[in-house]
Design a protein around this motif. Structure first.
Motif, PDB file in Angstrom:
ATOM      1  N   GLU A  77       0.837  -1.198   0.000  1.00 61.53           N
ATOM      2  CA  GLU A  77       0.000   0.000   0.000  1.00 61.53           C
ATOM      3  C   GLU A  77       0.867   1.240   0.000  1.00 61.53           C
ATOM      4  O   GLU A  77       1.980   1.234   0.507  1.00 61.53           O
ATOM      5  CB  GLU A  77      -0.976   0.003   1.188  1.00 61.53           C
ATOM      6  CG  GLU A  77      -0.323  -0.132   2.534  1.00 61.53           C
ATOM      7  CD  GLU A  77      -1.335  -0.009   3.659  1.00 61.53           C
ATOM      8  OE1 GLU A  77      -2.531  -0.214   3.401  1.00 61.53           O
ATOM      9  OE2 GLU A  77      -0.918   0.297   4.775  1.00 61.53           O
ATOM     10  N   ASP A 128      -2.736  -1.131  -2.894  1.00 62.44           N
ATOM     11  CA  ASP A 128      -3.758  -0.258  -2.329  1.00 62.44           C
ATOM     12  C   ASP A 128      -3.241   1.180  -2.334  1.00 62.44           C
ATOM     13  O   ASP A 128      -2.178   1.465  -1.799  1.00 62.44           O
ATOM     14  CB  ASP A 128      -4.087  -0.706  -0.902  1.00 62.44           C
ATOM     15  CG  ASP A 128      -5.273   0.064  -0.362  1.00 62.44           C
ATOM     16  OD1 ASP A 128      -6.041   0.588  -1.193  1.00 62.44           O
ATOM     17  OD2 ASP A 128      -5.409   0.157   0.859  1.00 62.44           O
ATOM     18  N   LYS A 176      -3.782   4.666  -0.915  1.00 61.54           N
ATOM     19  CA  LYS A 176      -4.539   5.294   0.165  1.00 61.54           C
ATOM     20  C   LYS A 176      -4.957   6.707  -0.224  1.00 61.54           C
ATOM     21  O   LYS A 176      -4.192   7.439  -0.838  1.00 61.54           O
ATOM     22  CB  LYS A 176      -3.692   5.315   1.445  1.00 61.54           C
ATOM     23  CG  LYS A 176      -3.531   3.925   2.052  1.00 61.54           C
ATOM     24  CD  LYS A 176      -2.788   3.972   3.371  1.00 61.54           C
ATOM     25  CE  LYS A 176      -1.304   4.063   3.132  1.00 61.54           C
ATOM     26  NZ  LYS A 176      -0.511   4.007   4.364  1.00 61.54           N
TER      27      LYS A 176
END
Lengths: 368, 158
Positions: free
Chosen positions: B94, B119, B121
């Protein structure tokens, strides 16, 4: 009389709408004739070329690059070949570099002529399309004469070019340069002062320089917003540092400036071609490398060139084997299509067509 | 600034946050840890002598052992270039979105999310756009990805 009730509605534009240049789909939220919101839908041409490249040898990747940007396929091949050559330190013969520049610039003109025609056609003028394609034909004939292909050339090879030019190429090319430079006044005469054209393009879709930079907009669109930046000058590749040419800019950043700038660029490209033809040295055109056992040393490189649409880049990671570990292609249309939802709202749907046309987006570069 | 001056300037200015990786004769390449990414990016964009105002490209990489993201930056004003690398963990890849600094990052990050499954953010718009809407066969650009109709060429294996 009581006020009429109004409400927003959604219109689907594309994916096969003629003015979305390929297969882009725009979902428009409209308030009457005004555009409120645009949501681009892409992916119709996604061929997963980046994944395919990981499963091919370096030489096998080159023809794929033609399909990455088929309107200026020469530059798409060149950006890959150039990056690999830098990575593997392949020395390219002088004559091949000159031929490459001639082909790149011819291809840039061909692309701008398509832009000229298709933009005018989107806005409603049909004649320029015939004019633009007529002169493009001269250039395509030159390509066909050299490498046998008219659209996907596979001309650039790692270490040089695939074919030397035939002996009738140079006179034909000079003739084409002469014809196109004579026809430039025709192109401008058709549109530059045409009141309908001015009404449709002046002060439409104004893109400020700051916004253009923040959104990664490059090439003619950036220069039409007044930023003097051209990779051919700022970070010269091939033999561009030996050639004498200007970088045209325009101050306003509207549709009209974007159109004018491309015509200015055709003139500069004609200058480059003439100089390259004058300086064309004799010699080999290809340094032979074994395509089946070509192993660039481990390393990574982001290499980029100035395409007719803007910055075209490729990120190659090599692990020292015959196949690239990763090939990331960066096409300028990918950024350009992102900024259209920022620019067009508030204008009419007809203005959206003008904006989309002058951004000269092509979809294979977006979807890859 | 020449390439070496730029390298030195950045190393001096962002000491402890960046690890220079030797990239030979190409653009300067630095590794940054994920938690420092936004601070470093802000400095790179706003510093008077750096002014990396133009994000050329963001590229995800799966080397087979680890995941990486490369940010290719350009300074139009100062005419220099830089590559930033973030190494992500394989279990939980992430990274923070850099859209606040370079709006151009939007689709590049979305593509990485879609094709690599990292991912991102605070991105705000992580939806499919290159693959089919009902795609359920994993993340195609990962090296361990396999699908029934994906053909490998064993004769080209290294």
């Amino acid at each position: 009389m009581s006020k009429l009730r109004t409400e927003e509605f959604t219109v689907n534009m594309g994916p096969h709408h003629p003015s979305t240049h390929g297969v882009c789909r725009l979902i428009l939220t409209m308030d009457g004739e005004k555009v409120v919101k645009i949501e681009p839908v892409i992916g119709y041409l996604h061929r997963s070329m980046e994944k395919i490249c990981e499963n091919r040898t370096y030489a096998q990747c080159v023809p794929l690059m033609d399909r990455f940007e088929y309107v200026t396929a020469m530059s798409a091949e060149y950006v890959f070949v150039n990056a690999v050559e830098k990575l593997a330190e392949v020395e390219v013969p002088e004559r091949a570099e000159y031929l490459r520049v001639i082909m790149l610039e011819l291809n840039r003109i061909a692309s701008h002529l398509i832009f000229y025609g298709s933009t005018a056609m989107d806005i409603g003028a049909l004649t320029p399309f015939i004019y633009g394609l007529r002169e493009r034909e001269l250039i395509i004939d030159l390509f066909e004469m050299t490498c046998g292909q008219r659209l996907t050339y596979n001309y650039m090879k790692i270490g040089g070019v695939s074919h030397d030019i035939p002996k009738e190429f140079i006179p034909k090319c000079r003739e084409a340069v002469k014809i196109i430079s004579e026809k430039m006044s025709d192109y401008e005469g058709l549109l530059n002062e045409n009141p309908i054209w001015l009404a449709r393009t002046k002060n439409i879709g104004v893109l400020s320089a700051d916004k253009a930079i923040a959104y990664g907009v490059s090439g003619p669109i950036l220069r039409a917003s007044g930023v003097k930046y051209d990779i051919r000058k700022n970070e010269p590749y091939s033999i561009y540092d030996r050639l004498d040419f200007n970088i045209p800019t325009r101050p306003n950043g509207d549709c009209y400036d974007r159109y004018c700038l491309r015509l200015d660029e055709i003139r500069e490209s004609l200058k480059i071609i003439s100089q390259a033809l004058d300086g064309l040295p004799e010699g080999d055109t290809l340094k032979k490398v074994n395509p089946f056992n070509f192993r660039p040393p481990a390393g990574e490189i982001y290499s980029r060139i100035e395409n007719s649409r803007g910055e075209m880049g490729v990120y190659i990671v090599s692990d020292g084997s015959t196949k690239p570990l990763r090939v990331k292609m960066r096409g300028s249309s990918y950024n350009h299509i992102q900024i259209i939802p920022e620019l067009a709202p508030g204008g009419l749907i007809a203005d959206l067509v003008a904006i989309f046309a002058t951004f000269d987006v092509i979809m294979p570069e977006v979807d890859r | 600034m020449t390439r070496d001056e730029l390298k030195e300037y950045i190393a001096g200015h962002l000491e402890g946050k960046l690890k220079p990786l030797d990239s030979g004769k190409f653009n300067p390449l630095f590794e940054v840890i994920e938690s420092d990414l936004l601070t470093v990016a802000q400095v790179l964009r706003d510093d008077e002598n750096l002014k990396f105002d133009f994000l050329s490209c963001i590229s995800g990489i799966d080397t087979g052992e680890r995941f990486e993201i490369i940010y290719s930056l350009t300074s139009l004003a100062k005419n220099h270039r830089l590559e930033l690398k973030v190494v992500l963990s394989r279990e939980n890849p992430e990274v923070e979105s850099v859209q606040g600094i370079w709006p151009a990052a939007n689709w590049y990050e979305r593509e990485i999310w879609e094709l690599y499954g990292f991912d991102i953010k605070n991105h705000g718009n992580l939806t499919r756009f290159l693959l089919a809407d009902d795609w359920d066969q994993g993340y195609p650009l990962r090296k361990d990805w396999d699908a029934p109709d994906f053909v490998r060429f064993p004769e080209l294996e290294r």
